[in-house]
Enzyme design. Structure first.
Site, PDB file in Angstrom:
ATOM      1  N   ARG A   1     -19.845 -32.646  23.006  1.00  0.00           N
ATOM      2  CA  ARG A   1     -18.615 -31.957  23.416  1.00  0.00           C
ATOM      3  C   ARG A   1     -18.241 -32.262  24.865  1.00  0.00           C
ATOM      4  NH1 ARG A   1     -18.264 -26.370  22.978  1.00  0.00           N
ATOM      5  NH2 ARG A   1     -16.231 -26.314  21.998  1.00  0.00           N
TER       6      ARG A   1
ATOM      7  N   ARG B   1     -16.166 -15.551  18.500  1.00  0.00           N
ATOM      8  CA  ARG B   1     -14.707 -15.698  18.334  1.00  0.00           C
ATOM      9  C   ARG B   1     -14.303 -15.638  16.868  1.00  0.00           C
ATOM     10  NH1 ARG B   1     -14.341 -14.133  23.342  1.00  0.00           N
ATOM     11  NH2 ARG B   1     -15.348 -15.569  24.769  1.00  0.00           N
TER      12      ARG B   1
ATOM     13  N   GLU C   1      -8.666 -17.298  18.959  1.00  0.00           N
ATOM     14  CA  GLU C   1      -9.257 -16.598  20.106  1.00  0.00           C
ATOM     15  C   GLU C   1      -8.212 -16.165  21.132  1.00  0.00           C
ATOM     16  OE1 GLU C   1     -12.170 -19.020  22.122  1.00  0.00           O
ATOM     17  OE2 GLU C   1     -12.365 -17.618  23.794  1.00  0.00           O
TER      18      GLU C   1
ATOM     19  N   GLU D   1     -20.928 -23.836  30.421  1.00  0.00           N
ATOM     20  CA  GLU D   1     -21.037 -22.386  30.259  1.00  0.00           C
ATOM     21  C   GLU D   1     -22.490 -21.955  30.069  1.00  0.00           C
ATOM     22  OE1 GLU D   1     -18.190 -21.501  27.094  1.00  0.00           O
ATOM     23  OE2 GLU D   1     -16.614 -21.329  28.618  1.00  0.00           O
TER      24      GLU D   1
ATOM     25  N   TRP E   1     -12.545 -18.010  36.066  1.00  0.00           N
ATOM     26  CA  TRP E   1     -12.577 -16.961  35.044  1.00  0.00           C
ATOM     27  C   TRP E   1     -11.363 -16.036  35.165  1.00  0.00           C
ATOM     28  CZ3 TRP E   1     -18.400 -15.125  35.641  1.00  0.00           C
ATOM     29  CH2 TRP E   1     -19.227 -16.094  35.052  1.00  0.00           C
TER      30      TRP E   1
ATOM     31  N   GLU F   1     -10.841 -31.689  18.902  1.00  0.00           N
ATOM     32  CA  GLU F   1     -11.318 -30.377  18.446  1.00  0.00           C
ATOM     33  C   GLU F   1     -10.185 -29.372  18.599  1.00  0.00           C
ATOM     34  OE1 GLU F   1     -15.209 -29.074  20.045  1.00  0.00           O
ATOM     35  OE2 GLU F   1     -14.334 -27.087  20.305  1.00  0.00           O
TER      36      GLU F   1
ATOM     37  N   LYS G   1     -11.427 -30.997  23.252  1.00  0.00           N
ATOM     38  CA  LYS G   1     -10.437 -29.985  22.855  1.00  0.00           C
ATOM     39  C   LYS G   1      -9.025 -30.534  23.025  1.00  0.00           C
ATOM     40  CE  LYS G   1     -13.287 -25.889  23.629  1.00  0.00           C
ATOM     41  NZ  LYS G   1     -13.425 -24.533  24.201  1.00  0.00           N
TER      42      LYS G   1
ATOM     43  N   ASN H   1     -23.132 -22.698  20.952  1.00  0.00           N
ATOM     44  CA  ASN H   1     -24.086 -21.987  21.809  1.00  0.00           C
ATOM     45  C   ASN H   1     -25.301 -21.748  20.911  1.00  0.00           C
ATOM     46  OD1 ASN H   1     -22.297 -21.890  23.981  1.00  0.00           O
ATOM     47  ND2 ASN H   1     -21.366 -19.992  23.253  1.00  0.00           N
TER      48      ASN H   1
ATOM     49  N   ASP I   1      -8.554 -24.638  27.499  1.00  0.00           N
ATOM     50  CA  ASP I   1      -9.322 -23.973  26.451  1.00  0.00           C
ATOM     51  C   ASP I   1      -8.459 -23.338  25.376  1.00  0.00           C
ATOM     52  OD1 ASP I   1     -11.390 -22.989  25.028  1.00  0.00           O
ATOM     53  OD2 ASP I   1     -11.944 -21.398  26.434  1.00  0.00           O
TER      54      ASP I   1
ATOM     55  N   ARG J   1     -10.157 -26.745  37.227  1.00  0.00           N
ATOM     56  CA  ARG J   1     -10.921 -26.787  35.972  1.00  0.00           C
ATOM     57  C   ARG J   1     -10.310 -27.766  34.975  1.00  0.00           C
ATOM     58  NH1 ARG J   1     -12.013 -21.765  31.783  1.00  0.00           N
ATOM     59  NH2 ARG J   1     -12.373 -23.099  29.979  1.00  0.00           N
TER      60      ARG J   1
HETATM   61  O1  GCW Z   1     -13.148 -20.915  24.299  1.00  0.00           O
HETATM   62  C1  GCW Z   1     -14.398 -20.758  24.858  1.00  0.00           C
HETATM   63  C2  GCW Z   1     -14.938 -19.538  24.200  1.00  0.00           C
HETATM   64  C3  GCW Z   1     -16.424 -19.535  24.066  1.00  0.00           C
HETATM   65  C4  GCW Z   1     -16.848 -20.851  23.441  1.00  0.00           C
HETATM   66  C5  GCW Z   1     -16.415 -21.989  24.358  1.00  0.00           C
HETATM   67  C6  GCW Z   1     -16.736 -23.357  23.787  1.00  0.00           C
HETATM   68  C7  GCW Z   1     -18.626 -21.257  21.904  1.00  0.00           C
HETATM   69  O2  GCW Z   1     -14.486 -18.418  24.902  1.00  0.00           O
HETATM   70  O3  GCW Z   1     -16.768 -18.443  23.265  1.00  0.00           O
HETATM   71  O4  GCW Z   1     -18.223 -20.907  23.179  1.00  0.00           O
HETATM   72  O5  GCW Z   1     -15.035 -21.953  24.518  1.00  0.00           O
HETATM   73  O6  GCW Z   1     -15.845 -23.973  23.235  1.00  0.00           O
HETATM   74  O7  GCW Z   1     -17.854 -23.804  23.915  1.00  0.00           O
END
Ligand code: GCW
Length: 701
Positions: free
Chosen positions: A337, A182, A406, A305, A544, A400, A373, A224, A378, A349
């Site tokens: 997280r 991202r 993104e 994920e 998704w 966060e 977050k 990741n 997201d 979700r």
């Molecule tokens: O927003 C999503 C993103 C992923 C990201 C994930 C996260 C690092 O599309 O790319 O992975 O969140 O926050 O873990």
């Protein structure tokens, strides 16, 4: 004549005007960020030079104090232009090293947290910059320069400031090989290959930038995570970075892969209750601390994920986090997280993280902080605040935010994000005050990269700046942040600021309007998240798909999260839920987040939902047109290069805002078969045309 041509002509005239004006340098590449220290106006420079003298350091010149002094000298040299500071000096030091008048002036620092500073004028005319520790001195020096750089006169600068949160972090999603997940500003700025033998000087400029906004922790790698970053060769590289950043008050952190003990330690399992696994993490932490005594700790994305985690062994998130926290002991923290949603769970979700974590409230070790977050899905252009805030009074949470855009047009679209974060920080959770009062810190997902301007666009630097400023003081207004950033970054001219600040303040709402108005979310293209794709409905996992979020059909649109639907509303405090339960009373910015409504639902404007939606898309497009028009008048205040860069990006944003509006309208119309409201322009292309677009080169994947 087409709009594009008119815009280009306007810009050309503006550039010519700028070239004929004195004082506007013609090419800056943005590398200096808000630390340009551009010369003050002539009379202000003369006054300032007369009011300031040499820097007198009263404390032992530790690396941090030396950095503070260097920065002051550098900043003053830049801003005073040709003038020499001939007035009384600047006293720089820790409060406890001061005597007499200076010590008395520094008294308000007593009892304030680490990093606090005070700026004052002593009776003899000298300026005092005092910190209650080394970092406070450094922050004070940067603050003094920020005030001057924002256009304040020396006599107006003074006061005490302390960071509200102890944790003020930047999280890089940088992969060690160079790509940034991202990331829209080039490749990673971390040159792991040449470390530890060579330190890119850019790492020092990076640290200066972070320190100038109060950031004190940096996670250097993607959540990741690769296990090999925990291997000794990488620890040595990280130690070199830690040494370089220590003088700037920055502690380094690593994203740690939960299965690392299996992958690089041969433990055969990563079960957090297995003694071999626990011993491996303890030994790993000891190894890291031997090289980096002030290592900050681990950031962990687990069971999310596809990442490994404690649930792979039937253990809880608390088991996993506490095991790693025990390995660190009182030396560091685990940032765990809360961005988790399961592959199997069919629950809404938006509810899954709360369901997972809130029952574990109070079960986390003292040195575990849950990183949550801002919203429950997201990083969308707008989400309601995450229901976990305030819901776990016995567990530490931090917020966060995503600096990298993104879901908001990548680096290209101009969207100032302070209003987004402020919206969340200041909302009342109904459980112990506003979000800002329920958290222990803030982290921002970085937007830095190898681009000369660091952030991929000049205006995206403002989002990096804003995250740091809000982590220092969440009560700062977006307006104040925009103003000081723009003054330091572009021009202190009040006429410029009067135009650019409102433009920045309205920019995020414009993105919401042309992408996902009225509480819609996650309508972006699959994978890369570039551009609109509301029609996508065939991906393997329901959540998704954009259609999962819009729930649009012939009858209506929106996600029912009331008791007749998923009842996500019940995760909020009753006082909050009651504000949002009634579609007639809810703030319409969240309308379709919480309600599924017929297309003819009457909105507050008096318009039915369908024409109101179209109205909002159009409003967003118009706002971008207005930004571009406004910017075209600002050339006299901005160097040619950054002016032109921004103008070109705004032209892209104009095009893409229309694309978003048109593709979305075309798709909703294909479902509801309703005519466009009177006066609304038909989409430029057919729905099929938009659906056929492909973006194999979209960055950040
Ligand atoms: O927003 C999503 C993103 C992923 C990201 C994930 C996260 C690092 O599309 O790319 O992975 O969140 O926050 O873990």
């Amino acid at each position: 004549m087409g709009r594009g041509l008119v815009n280009r002509l306007l810009r050309l005239c503006a550039v010519i005007a700028a070239l004929t004006l004195p004082g506007v340098t013609n090419a800056e590449d943005g590398y200096d960020l808000w630390l340009r220290y551009a010369p003050l106006a002539e009379d202000r420079a003369a006054d300032t030079a007369a009011a300031l003298g040499p820097v007198l350091v009263v404390s032992a010149p530790t690396p941090t104090i030396a950095a503070a002094r260097r920065e002051l000298e550098r900043g003053l040299a830049g801003m005073l232009g040709g003038h020499r500071a001939t007035g009384p000096g600047i006293v720089l030091g820790r409060a406890r090293d001061l005597e007499g008048d200076a010590a008395r002036e520094a008294a308000p620092l007593d009892g304030l947290p680490p990093g606090a500073y005070r700026i004052a004028r002593l009776a003899d005319g000298r300026v005092l910059i005092a910190g209650n520790d080394d970092n406070g001195v450094l922050y004070g020096a940067f603050a003094f320069l920020r005030h001057l750089g924002s256009g304040e006169g020396v006599s107006a600068i003074g006061g005490t400031s302390a960071p509200v949160y102890p944790l003020r972090m930047i999280d890089h999603w940088d992969n060690p090989g160079g790509p940034v997940e991202r990331g829209y500003a080039g490749r990673s700025i971390f040159d792991w290959w040449h470390l530890p033998d060579h330190l890119d000087p850019r790492m020092i400029d990076y640290a200066r930038a972070e320190a100038s906004i109060g950031i004190n922790g940096v996670v250097v790698n993607n959540v990741n995570a690769k296990a090999y970053l925990l291997e000794p060769r990488y620890i040595a590289k990280l130690a070199r970075l830690a040494d370089a950043w220590r003088p700037y008050g920055i502690r380094v952190y690593l994203s740690a892969r939960f299965s690392a003990p299996m992958e690089i330690g041969g433990t055969g399992t990563a079960d957090p209750l297995d003694p071999r696994v626990r011993a491996w993490w303890k030994a790993k932490a000891d190894q890291i601390y031997a090289a980096i005594p002030d290592f900050g700790g681990f950031l962990v994305k687990a069971n999310s994920e596809g990442q490994p985690g404690p649930q792979d062994y039937g253990r809880t998130h608390a088991d996993g986090a506490n095991m790693m926290a025990a390995a660190l002991g009182n030396r560091g923290v685990v940032l765990w997280r809360a961005f988790v949603y399961s592959a199997e769970d069919s629950t809404d979700r938006a509810m899954q993280a709360y369901n997972e974590f809130v029952p574990l409230g109070g079960k986390f070790a003292d040195n575990v902080i849950l990183q949550v977050k801002n919203g429950p899905i997201d990083f969308q252009p707008r989400e309601p605040f995450h229901p976990m805030f305030g819901a776990m009074p016995h567990t530490k949470l931090m917020l966060e935010g995503q600096i990298t855009k993104e879901y908001l047009g990548f680096a290209t679209h101009l969207a100032f994000l302070a209003p987004l974060w402020k919206e969340v920080l200041s909302v009342d959770t109904g459980r112990g005050g506003p979000v800002a009062q329920t958290i222990a810190g803030m982290a921002g997902v970085a937007n830095t990269g190898s681009d000369r301007n660091w952030s991929g666009s000049h205006f995206d630097q403002a989002n990096w700046y804003a995250l740091g400023r809000l982590a220092w003081d969440p009560s700062m207004s977006s307006e104040q942040i925009a103003r000081e950033w723009a003054a330091q970054t572009f021009s202190r001219d009040p006429a410029f600021l009067a135009e650019v600040v409102p433009m920045m303040l309205g920019s995020r709402q414009a993105v919401v309007d042309y992408m996902t108005p009225m509480g819609l979310a996650h309508q972006m293209g699959t994978g890369h998240h570039y551009g609109p794709a509301p029609w996508v409905c065939d991906l393997a996992r329901p959540e998704w798909n954009p259609c999962y979020y819009s729930r649009a059909d012939v009858q209506g649109i929106g996600f029912d999260r009331t008791a007749t639907g998923s009842n996500a509303l019940a995760q909020y405090a009753p006082s909050v839920a009651s504000r949002w339960r009634d579609p007639k009373a809810i703030d319409e910015d969240y309308l379709l987040w919480f309600h599924h409504l017929p297309w003819d639902f009457r909105t507050r404007s008096g318009r039915a939902l369908w024409p109101e939606l179209v109205h909002r898309y159009d409003r967003g497009v118009a706002a971008v047109d207005a930004m571009a028009a406004k910017w075209s008048t600002l050339a006299p205040y901005v160097d040619g290069q950054r002016f032109e860069d921004t103008a070109e990006f705004l032209a892209i944003q104009q095009r893409e805002a229309r694309w978003w509006r048109d593709a979305s309208v075309a798709y909703w119309q294909s479902l509801n078969h309703l005519p466009l409201p009177l006066g609304a322009a038909p989409p430029a292309h057919s729905l099929e045309w938009y659906q056929a677009l492909r973006f194999p080169d979209a960055p950040g994947g």
